[in-house]
Design an enzyme around this catalytic site. Structure first.
Site, short mmCIF file in Angstrom:
data_model
loop_
_atom_site.label_atom_id
_atom_site.label_comp_id
_atom_site.label_asym_id
_atom_site.label_seq_id
_atom_site.Cartn_x
_atom_site.Cartn_y
_atom_site.Cartn_z
N LYS A 1 0.91 -1.20 0.12
CA LYS A 1 0.05 0.12 0.17
C LYS A 1 0.84 1.12 -0.02
O LYS A 1 2.03 1.19 0.34
CB LYS A 1 -1.06 0.12 1.25
CG LYS A 1 -1.82 -1.13 1.15
CD LYS A 1 -3.39 -0.94 0.71
CE LYS A 1 -4.16 -2.06 0.13
NZ LYS A 1 -5.19 -2.46 1.06
N ARG B 1 -3.58 -10.33 4.47
CA ARG B 1 -3.69 -10.40 3.00
C ARG B 1 -2.71 -9.73 2.09
O ARG B 1 -2.34 -8.42 2.40
CB ARG B 1 -5.13 -9.60 2.55
CG ARG B 1 -5.73 -9.65 1.12
CD ARG B 1 -6.66 -8.68 1.10
NE ARG B 1 -7.32 -8.65 -0.29
CZ ARG B 1 -6.78 -7.89 -1.28
NH1 ARG B 1 -5.87 -7.16 -1.03
NH2 ARG B 1 -7.00 -8.24 -2.37
N1 PMM Z 1 -7.11 -4.18 -0.40
C1 PMM Z 1 -7.56 -4.18 -1.93
C2 PMM Z 1 -8.39 -5.03 -2.41
N2 PMM Z 1 -9.21 -5.78 -1.43
N3 PMM Z 1 -9.89 -6.37 0.57
C3 PMM Z 1 -9.53 -6.21 1.87
N4 PMM Z 1 -10.52 -7.01 2.82
N5 PMM Z 1 -8.56 -5.67 2.40
C4 PMM Z 1 -7.63 -4.77 1.93
O1 PMM Z 1 -6.79 -4.23 2.22
C5 PMM Z 1 -7.87 -4.62 0.49
C6 PMM Z 1 -8.97 -5.54 -0.24
C7 PMM Z 1 -6.45 -3.28 -2.75
O2 PMM Z 1 -6.00 -3.77 -3.79
P1 PMM Z 1 -5.06 -5.18 -4.13
O3 PMM Z 1 -6.03 -6.40 -4.33
O4 PMM Z 1 -4.24 -4.79 -5.33
O5 PMM Z 1 -4.14 -5.32 -2.73
#
Ligand code: PMM
Length: 279
Positions: free
Chosen positions: A219, A253
């Site tokens: 991020k 994640r």
């Molecule tokens: N970040 C992204 C997408 N989905 N879902 C959750 N639960 N938490 C997150 O921080 C989150 C998410 C941002 O995009 P990425 O898939 O490229 O990391």
């Protein structure tokens, strides 16, 4: 019935990210072809991922919404193949109940909803399927969320929101064991807000009675401290992963599942030696 204790009961779980999108902020376009997405998912599991999170709509700041038919076409074949062959639970990262429903039908076990159930049909769909859910906090929507995020006390406000969404999910018929919450790093937050949420994560963990998921991977607040493009932020990501799990996060994640798995194994060894030294 999915219960989070099946993936993070004894030790924290690593959720590996499979973005089937042309425009995600760190890996957009790399896994848009179904074969590439499936191969990537299998590689994440081989590297140690305990769950796979498959998404077909980028939620990066400024991203344009994706039509339901396009999102379905991107994710359903990939979810079906990974749910059948990856050997770990598959999560569908979507804010649309119709996409969640189609993914659950072909074998997904979890819905990762960055709007925490804003689509009125979402919680009933998840409850009916006996699936798990990630309820995430976001201020605003992806198109405008980074314009001027503002809070009184970000940790208190995010905690209030997540506690309320947990109650709402229980009222919709979900079992508490199926719920997990996520403060939503980078979703309507400045770098300072993200750092407050990380440094005071233990407050959030005690505030809610369900596992906390942390999604800091690559991020921009990591880039704002260390510099570097998104794909060069994996080392910084690891520091946040270890910090978060040490303060009670149960699921991380990440894009690089192998590094997170190794770091958490080492943390586990050190924590158990530390416990013995104290005893
Ligand atoms: N970040 C992204 C997408 N989905 N879902 C959750 N639960 N938490 C997150 O921080 C989150 C998410 C941002 O995009 P990425 O898939 O490229 O990391």
């Amino acid at each position: 019935m999915f219960a989070w204790s099946s993936v993070c009961g004894d030790r924290p779980a690593v959720m590996g990210i499979v973005n089937v999108t042309p425009d995600s902020f760190s890996d957009g376009g790399r896994f848009l072809a179904p074969d590439a997405a499936v191969a990537h998912g299998l590689a994440l599991v081989a590297a140690g991922a305990d769950v796979l999170d498959i998404g077909g709509e980028s939620t990066r700041p400024g991203a344009q919404p994706v039509a339901e038919a396009d999102e379905l076409a991107r994710v359903v074949p990939v979810v079906a193949r990974l749910a059948a062959g990856a050997g770990v639970p598959v999560s569908i990262d979507t804010r649309k109940a119709a996409v969640a429903s189609a993914a659950l039908e072909v074998g997904a076990a979890i819905v990762n909803d960055v709007t925490a159930g804003a689509d009125p049909a979402m919680l009933p769909v998840v409850a009916d399927a006996g699936a798990g859910i990630v309820l995430m906090h976001m201020q605003g929507d992806p198109q405008s969320m980074q314009n001027a995020p503002a809070y009184g006390d970000v940790v208190v406000e995010v905690g209030d929101f997540l506690a309320e969404r947990v109650m709402r999910a229980c009222d919709a018929g979900l079992d508490q064991s199926a719920l997990c919450v996520d403060p939503g790093f980078g979703f309507g937050k400045t770098a300072t807000h993200n750092l407050s949420l990380l440094t005071r994560l233990a407050e959030l963990v005690t505030r809610v009675d369900v596992p906390v998921l942390v999604g800091t991977s690559r991020k921009s607040f990591i880039g704002s401290l260390l510099g570097g493009a998104p794909h060069a932020r994996d080392d910084g990501t690891l520091a946040t992963v270890v910090w978060a799990v040490d303060r009670g996060a149960r699921i991380v994640r990440v894009h690089d599942a192998g590094a997170a798995t190794d770091a958490l194994r080492l943390l586990d060894v050190m924590a158990s030696l530390d416990a013995k030294a104290v005893a």
